[in-house]
Design a protein around this motif. Structure first.
Motif, mmCIF file in Angstrom:
data_model
loop_
_atom_site.group_PDB
_atom_site.id
_atom_site.type_symbol
_atom_site.label_atom_id
_atom_site.label_comp_id
_atom_site.label_asym_id
_atom_site.label_seq_id
_atom_site.Cartn_x
_atom_site.Cartn_y
_atom_site.Cartn_z
ATOM 1 N N THR A 164 -4.464 0.452 -8.186
ATOM 2 C CA THR A 164 -5.739 0.080 -7.565
ATOM 3 C C THR A 164 -6.080 -1.366 -7.887
ATOM 4 O OG1 THR A 164 -6.494 2.352 -7.796
ATOM 5 C CG2 THR A 164 -8.177 0.695 -7.393
ATOM 6 N N GLU B 188 1.167 4.938 -1.215
ATOM 7 C CA GLU B 188 -0.111 5.646 -1.115
ATOM 8 C C GLU B 188 0.039 7.134 -1.424
ATOM 9 O OE1 GLU B 188 -3.727 6.315 2.032
ATOM 10 O OE2 GLU B 188 -2.391 4.613 2.310
ATOM 11 N N ALA C 264 -2.028 5.152 -11.338
ATOM 12 C CA ALA C 264 -2.894 5.005 -10.182
ATOM 13 C C ALA C 264 -3.953 3.937 -10.423
ATOM 14 C CB ALA C 264 -3.559 6.329 -9.849
ATOM 15 N N ASN D 88 -3.801 -3.642 -5.880
ATOM 16 C CA ASN D 88 -4.255 -3.715 -4.488
ATOM 17 C C ASN D 88 -5.464 -4.622 -4.336
ATOM 18 O OD1 ASN D 88 -2.242 -2.000 -3.678
ATOM 19 N ND2 ASN D 88 -3.518 -0.171 -3.744
ATOM 20 N N GLN E 175 0.087 7.551 -5.192
ATOM 21 C CA GLN E 175 -1.236 7.328 -5.771
ATOM 22 C C GLN E 175 -2.149 8.524 -5.525
ATOM 23 O OE1 GLN E 175 -2.849 3.539 -4.559
ATOM 24 N NE2 GLN E 175 -0.856 2.572 -4.702
#
Length: 103
Positions: free
Chosen positions: A6, A30, A2, A9, A33
């Motif tokens: 992040t 999503e 995760a 992203n 995550q």
């Protein structure tokens, strides 16, 4: 995973590109995550022991990796005022990591 998602992203946002989601990249979804964060929440520690965020493995009480600075300072204190040839380093004052000591 995760944490890396992040970061990916954030980099995509800065660069203005997106990663296409396919079956090869299920960790980017999503839902995955969110589930990973719920299962391995780093801020909701049920025990006082050091816990791996990615796997959820808990270290035992011998692991002192999170106190490396304090252990190092204490070790340096024992060396103050001594001649280098008279310094004895003891194995019990070493940092003990999770890869050796796990529950």
């Amino acid at each position: 995973m995760a944490a890396t998602a992040t970061i990916v992203n954030a980099v995509e946002s800065i660069c203005g590109v997106t990663t296409s989601i396919s079956e090869q990249h299920v960790d980017l979804r999503e839902s995955r995550q969110t589930r990973d964060l719920l299962v391995h929440n780093p801020f909701n520690r049920p025990t006082p022991f050091l816990t791996s965020i990615s796997s959820g493995i808990m270290a035992n009480e011998e692991v002192n990796r999170d106190d490396a600075y304090a252990v190092g300072r204490a070790s340096m204190k024992t060396m103050e005022g001594k001649v280098f040839s008279n310094i004895l380093l003891q194995r019990k004052n070493n940092i003990k990591s999770m890869n050796v000591k796990c529950m």
